[in-house]
Design a protein around this motif. Structure first.
Motif, PDB file in Angstrom:
ATOM      1  N   GLU A  30      -9.153   7.698   1.988  1.00 44.64           N
ATOM      2  CA  GLU A  30      -9.843   6.732   2.855  1.00 44.64           C
ATOM      3  C   GLU A  30      -9.165   5.366   2.787  1.00 44.64           C
ATOM      4  OE1 GLU A  30     -13.835   6.805   1.477  1.00 44.64           O
ATOM      5  OE2 GLU A  30     -14.225   8.850   2.180  1.00 44.64           O
ATOM      6  N   ALA A  31      -8.810   4.947   1.568  1.00 48.13           N
ATOM      7  CA  ALA A  31      -8.130   3.656   1.411  1.00 48.13           C
ATOM      8  C   ALA A  31      -6.759   3.681   2.084  1.00 48.13           C
ATOM      9  CB  ALA A  31      -7.983   3.321  -0.069  1.00 48.13           C
ATOM     10  N   ALA A  32      -6.052   4.805   1.973  1.00 50.16           N
ATOM     11  CA  ALA A  32      -4.736   4.919   2.606  1.00 50.16           C
ATOM     12  C   ALA A  32      -4.857   4.880   4.129  1.00 50.16           C
ATOM     13  CB  ALA A  32      -4.058   6.211   2.161  1.00 50.16           C
ATOM     14  N   SER A  33      -5.911   5.500   4.673  1.00 46.33           N
ATOM     15  CA  SER A  33      -6.121   5.481   6.120  1.00 46.33           C
ATOM     16  C   SER A  33      -6.403   4.067   6.611  1.00 46.33           C
ATOM     17  CB  SER A  33      -7.283   6.412   6.490  1.00 46.33           C
ATOM     18  OG  SER A  33      -6.994   7.749   6.139  1.00 46.33           O
ATOM     19  N   VAL A  34      -7.187   3.316   5.837  1.00 48.86           N
ATOM     20  CA  VAL A  34      -7.490   1.933   6.198  1.00 48.86           C
ATOM     21  C   VAL A  34      -6.213   1.105   6.220  1.00 48.86           C
ATOM     22  CG1 VAL A  34      -8.681  -0.176   5.458  1.00 48.86           C
ATOM     23  CG2 VAL A  34      -9.859   2.030   5.353  1.00 48.86           C
ATOM     24  N   ASP A  35      -5.290   1.402   5.291  1.00 48.54           N
ATOM     25  CA  ASP A  35      -4.020   0.666   5.230  1.00 48.54           C
ATOM     26  C   ASP A  35      -3.021   1.136   6.285  1.00 48.54           C
ATOM     27  OD1 ASP A  35      -4.939  -0.853   3.156  1.00 48.54           O
ATOM     28  OD2 ASP A  35      -4.084   0.434   1.590  1.00 48.54           O
ATOM     29  N   GLY A  36      -3.418   2.124   7.076  1.00 46.36           N
ATOM     30  CA  GLY A  36      -2.553   2.594   8.160  1.00 46.36           C
ATOM     31  C   GLY A  36      -1.567   3.671   7.772  1.00 46.36           C
TER      32      GLY A  36
END
Length: 310
Positions: free
Chosen positions: A202-208
């Motif tokens: 989820e954090a990686a997705s937020v960072d693009g």
């Protein structure tokens, strides 16, 4: 009074001593079946094999001590080097392919979709019979000259080929059979995938981060201890592979699939050179030990453990 106290003290001391002995004795009793099996079925045969490797033994006569002549003969044996070449080629192709297929399927089965438990069971079922003689016979028929594969390629106008009777393709059929038996590695990969915190994705997705970047930067590093385990077990099992080569190709054609374990078997029960075969078995043990040690030494450069975080 003094005698009574002395007797009571002696009984107390004896009781403590008895308890001290009973605790480890109970443990030894529990492991006695395994310990007996290890001593009789593993350690003793290994000692016998070590002795026989220095003898000339044909099963029909008593072993005759010849020193290191078996190992000297192996060093000049052309078929021994051929079996090594075939085995290393098989290990270097089948293990990575099997792990790649197992990881790919595990990632597919890690999704939260309806009926996923049924799909997991369905995918794992072939692995329950993967190492059986029946599957090897089935594989031989599939890749035979009149097998299923040739029936399929004929539909597309391709000339049928004797896949297991041609030196250039025979080993490939065994590699494909190994890759088809991915069930156990897949289950272990699936368990490892479930241990990766979803918050990281989820954090990686937020960072693009893309799916590919998430796979390379999160999935593979977090799954590296599991990959190491499957890699080591895969290498060990591949070095000892016998049933598939024996049933599907029997070492042919032209010794192109005479893998090490099959060559060892032929020496032991084909020509009854049991001493020679024992020497081959110990060389195989050394090869597996060296390969395993190399993997553990190199693993410190690419395996990431949870305890190292922070």
């Amino acid at each position: 009074m003094d005698r009574t106290a002395a007797r009571a003290q002696e009984r107390t001391r004896s009781g403590k001593l008895l308890k001290r002995w009973n605790a480890p004795l109970a443990g030894y009793l529990f492991i006695a079946p395994w310990l007996l099996g290890f001593l009789v079925l593993q350690l003793w045969p290994m000692i016998q094999s070590m002795y026989l490797s220095f003898t000339d033994y044909s099963l029909l006569e008593a072993p005759r001590w010849i020193g290191g002549k078996n190992f000297s003969a192996i060093a000049h044996d052309r078929l021994f080097y051929n079996s090594l070449k075939v085995t290393f080629l098989y290990v270097l192709t089948s293990v990575p392919l099997k792990l790649a297929v197992a990881l790919f399927v595990a990632m597919l089965l890690n999704r939260k979709i309806r009926g996923i438990s049924f799909y997991r069971t369905l995918v794992y079922l072939p692995s329950l019979i993967g190492g059986s003689l029946a599957v090897a016979v089935l594989w031989k028929n599939i890749f035979g000259i009149d097998g299923f594969i040739n029936q399929v390629v004929t539909v597309f106008g391709i000339t049928p080929k004797n896949w297991i009777g041609t030196p250039s393709t025979a080993l490939g059929t065994l590699v494909l059979l190994s890759a088809w038996q991915f069930g156990s590695a897949m289950i272990i990969f699936l368990a490892g995938l479930k241990q990766i915190p979803s918050e990281m994705y989820e954090a990686a997705s937020v960072d693009g981060a893309s799916k590919t970047r998430q796979f390379l930067s999160i999935t593979l590093p977090m799954l590296s201890p599991v990959i190491l385990f499957n890699l080591v077990m895969g290498i060990i099992n591949s070095f000892q592979m016998f049933t598939s080569a024996f049933i599907v190709t029997n070492g042919g054609p032209m010794n192109s699939t005479e893998i090490y374990a099959l060559y060892l078997y032929n020496k032991a029960f084909g020509t009854l050179e049991m001493g020679y075969a024992s020497a081959l078995a110990w060389i195989l043990l050394v090869l597996v030990a060296v390969a395993t040690s190399i993997n553990f030494v190199v693993s410190k450069y690419w395996v990431f453990y949870e305890s190292e975080r922070g």
